[in-house]
Each structure stands twice: as C-alpha cells, then as structure tokens.
Design a protein around this motif. Structure first.
Motif, mmCIF file in Angstrom:
data_model
loop_
_atom_site.group_PDB
_atom_site.id
_atom_site.type_symbol
_atom_site.label_atom_id
_atom_site.label_comp_id
_atom_site.label_asym_id
_atom_site.label_seq_id
_atom_site.Cartn_x
_atom_site.Cartn_y
_atom_site.Cartn_z
ATOM 1 N N GLY A 67 0.820 -1.230 0.000
ATOM 2 C CA GLY A 67 0.051 -0.047 -0.123
ATOM 3 C C GLY A 67 0.954 1.304 -0.087
ATOM 4 N N SER A 70 1.755 1.633 -3.487
ATOM 5 C CA SER A 70 0.673 2.267 -4.543
ATOM 6 C C SER A 70 0.513 3.518 -4.099
ATOM 7 N N ASN A 71 0.352 3.991 -2.825
ATOM 8 C CA ASN A 71 -0.151 5.416 -2.834
ATOM 9 C C ASN A 71 1.030 6.266 -3.203
ATOM 10 N N ALA A 74 0.509 6.873 -6.839
ATOM 11 C CA ALA A 74 -0.568 7.761 -6.994
ATOM 12 C C ALA A 74 -0.175 9.135 -6.958
ATOM 13 N N HIS A 173 -7.378 11.752 -4.586
ATOM 14 C CA HIS A 173 -6.904 10.278 -4.359
ATOM 15 C C HIS A 173 -7.414 9.741 -3.079
ATOM 16 N N ASP A 175 -6.809 6.848 -0.106
ATOM 17 C CA ASP A 175 -6.202 5.615 0.345
ATOM 18 C C ASP A 175 -7.313 5.000 1.047
ATOM 19 N N SER A 199 -8.509 8.299 -8.282
ATOM 20 C CA SER A 199 -7.641 7.124 -7.768
ATOM 21 C C SER A 199 -8.019 6.644 -6.576
ATOM 22 N N SER A 201 -6.591 3.214 -3.777
ATOM 23 C CA SER A 201 -5.519 2.315 -3.393
ATOM 24 C C SER A 201 -6.359 1.434 -2.407
ATOM 25 N N CYS A 203 -6.048 -2.210 0.155
ATOM 26 C CA CYS A 203 -4.848 -3.305 0.420
ATOM 27 C C CYS A 203 -5.596 -4.531 0.631
ATOM 28 N N THR A 214 -1.603 -4.895 -3.211
ATOM 29 C CA THR A 214 -2.552 -3.710 -3.018
ATOM 30 C C THR A 214 -2.987 -3.290 -4.368
ATOM 31 N N LEU A 216 -4.408 -0.570 -7.064
ATOM 32 C CA LEU A 216 -4.352 0.950 -7.431
ATOM 33 C C LEU A 216 -5.215 0.942 -8.530
ATOM 34 N N ARG A 230 5.330 2.672 -10.763
ATOM 35 C CA ARG A 230 5.600 1.281 -10.314
ATOM 36 C C ARG A 230 7.085 0.684 -10.804
#
Length: 340
Positions: A67, A70-71, A74, A173, A175, A199, A201, A203, A214, A216, A230
């Motif tokens: 995560g 992923s965050n 983002a 975004h 989370d 977006s 994210s 988990c 995770t 996204l 990534r």
C-alpha cells in the motif's frame, strides 16, 4: 516464536496486517496460473486487476506489492516535481510512509489537522490551496483516507469534498486501504464510497487476509502513469499470479466476514469499559485504550501481543476468534483486579 492465534496459542492484536493465509487461500496460490507480469502475461494478475476495477467502479487496476508503494505511485502520477498535495495530519500517506512523496517524488505535502471524526474541515482545505504564483508550490491533489484510525467516513462527506476539489481543479486520491471495513460498517457497496475519486488504493493484506498486495485503481490514462511509477519504484514483479491468487480469494470470500471483526471489536471495547478502562471506539475493527503502567507487559505475559504505548491500539481480524476475545478479556479483568 509467534504462534497462530486461531489454534489457541498467541492472540495477536497488534494489527490486521498479521493475518496468515488460510489453507484454502494457500491452495489457490499453489494452483495459480502465472506468467511474466512485466510483459502483461500473468493471467491471474490480469484477472485480479480486472476484478478489482469492476468491483470498485474503475476502468483499470494495477497490482502493487504494498500500500505504501501504491499510494506513492498515485502521488507521483497526479503530481510533478514541486507540486503539492493536501492531506490530513493523521493520514497514512503523510504520517506513516517515510515521507516518500517528498523523498522520491519531490512532492510537497501540505498537512492539515484531522477533526475528531477523521474528516478535514473543507473550508480549511480550500483556504490552503495556493494561489497561482511562482512563490508557491502548485496545489494539485487532495488525498483522503477511509477508514482513518478505524473511523469510517461517510458518502455525504466525500460528496462535499469532491465537489470542492472539482471546483478548484484538484485531482483526488483515496487511500482506501481498509475501504471494505468502511463499506461493511456503513452498509454500502465499496464502489459507492469510491465513486468520484480519480484514484483509489485498496489493500488486500489487511482485513481481507492476503499475505501481500495492493490494487491501485483509476482510468486508463492514470494507470499508464502509475505503471511507469511502479517500474521506477521497483514494484514490477514477474510471476506475481501467486500473490494475485490470494487477492482474488480475499475479494471472493473475506469481505462480508469483516462484520465479525467489527463485532469482536465491539465486545472487546465493552469488556474493557466494564473493567474500568478508558476506551475510545470501537472504530470498525480498532479499539483504542488508555493503557496504565504495566498493562502491556501483563498482556504479553498472557500471550496477547500488543503494541505498547499510552494510547494502545487493539485490532481485531480474521485470526482473532471469539475465543481469543474471551482470553483477552479474562487477562484484562485479572489486571483490573490487581494492577500492581
């Protein structure tokens, strides 16, 4: 050695990240079809990404190892070097991710105080947006979280926040590491809580019980940027279908059962109150308790794992059964009778 709380040894209340894959999940992992995901050839990863996007109402999904990564991807996809994102002081992306946005993305966080219910004062958020002036960082993104500190934020609040962000031309975004906990708590579909965000994210390795992973989620253009981020961050994996199979199993079997974790947290909180402790919550699967001196050691001596601190967070999850709550409350009552 840390034991398995489902088999009557340790009760692990440190976090819902400590869950272990069930035998059925392990079997799904062992039987997963795999390919090279960097080439887009892993069929199980592709299934997971498509399933996550469908479930949460997005065009595409992308699998990350964690995560935090992923965050960060983002943030890097929404913001350029020298840009700014608005975020809560208590948000994971600001407080618990090692300053990655600033360190690796050259993105400036503008932290704002969270209110007691976990929300941000939207008037304060709007006032923090910088003017279009070369003296200031360019405010590009509003980052929110659900749940935050276990607290489930409402759809009404998100409607107001997203309307403000759109009016001020900010990307958004979410989370949603524990978005399914929020959805179960509020009696909504998770896609309803995600609606309108650019977006999200999500988990798979917390309450859903997968060992890692995770997702996204966003539209195709955003995911194309996130794919590059990534790669830069070292998150591209090869035969990742083994991990993706666990995520698919979690999405298919472990969402509705989160209500059991919430019920166990309710019972834990009430038992602590009955024993005379000062308790906050429960908030979904989290209970916060003011811990007297010696309390954490007492629990550890009774094979109940906790993270010690004056404001102790106790987290229920799929490896904490009703019997484990009984054991914990028995130890609580013993301490309350003889705190010395």
């Amino acid at each position: 050695m840390i034991g398995d709380s489902t088999k009557g040894t340790l009760v692990d209340l440190r976090s819902d990240t400590v869950t272990r894959p069930s035998q059925a999940m392990r079997q799904a992992m062992a039987q997963a079809q795999v390919g090279d995901d960097v080439f887009g050839d892993d069929p199980t990863v592709n299934r997971l990404q498509a399933r996550g996007a469908e479930l949460l109402g997005f065009e595409q999904g992308l699998l990350f190892p964690s995560g935090t990564q992923s965050n960060l991807a983002a943030l890097m996809s929404h913001c350029g070097r020298g840009d700014e994102y608005l975020v809560g002081q208590e948000a994971h992306t600001y407080r618990f991710e090692a300053g990655g946005g600033a360190v690796l993305g050259s993105i400036q966080p503008q932290p704002l105080a969270n209110r007691a219910d976990g929300t941000l004062d939207l008037a304060m958020v709007e006032a923090a947006i910088k003017p279009d002036d070369p003296h200031f960082a360019r405010t590009r993104l509003l980052a929110l979280e659900n749940t935050i500190g276990g607290k489930a934020l409402s759809r009404k609040y998100f409607d107001e926040a997203l309307a403000m962000a759109k009016r001020r031309n900010l990307a958004t975004h979410l989370d949603g590491a524990r978005i399914f906990n929020a959805a179960v708590k509020l009696g909504l579909k998770a896609r309803e809580l995600c609606r309108g965000f650019d977006s999200v994210s999500v988990c798979l390795s917390k309450g859903l019980g997968a060992p890692a992973g995770t997702l996204l989620l966003g539209d195709a253009a955003f995911i194309a940027k996130a794919l590059r981020a990534r790669k830069i961050l070292g998150g591209a994996m090869r035969q990742a279908g083994i991990i993706a199979a666990a995520g698919l199993y979690a999405l298919e079997h472990n969402i509705q059962r989160l209500a059991e974790d919430h019920a166990n947290a309710e019972r834990l909180a009430q038992g602590l109150r009955d024993a005379g402790f000062e308790v906050e919550g429960p908030h979904t699967n989290m209970v916060f308790v003011k811990a007297p001196t010696g309390f954490a050691d007492h629990l550890l001596n009774n094979e109940i794992l906790v993270l010690a601190g004056p404001r102790m967070r106790l987290v229920t999850h799929l490896d904490v059964s009703g019997a484990a709550i009984d054991r914990t409350l028995a130890a609580v009552r013993t301490f309350a009778r003889n705190p010395g």
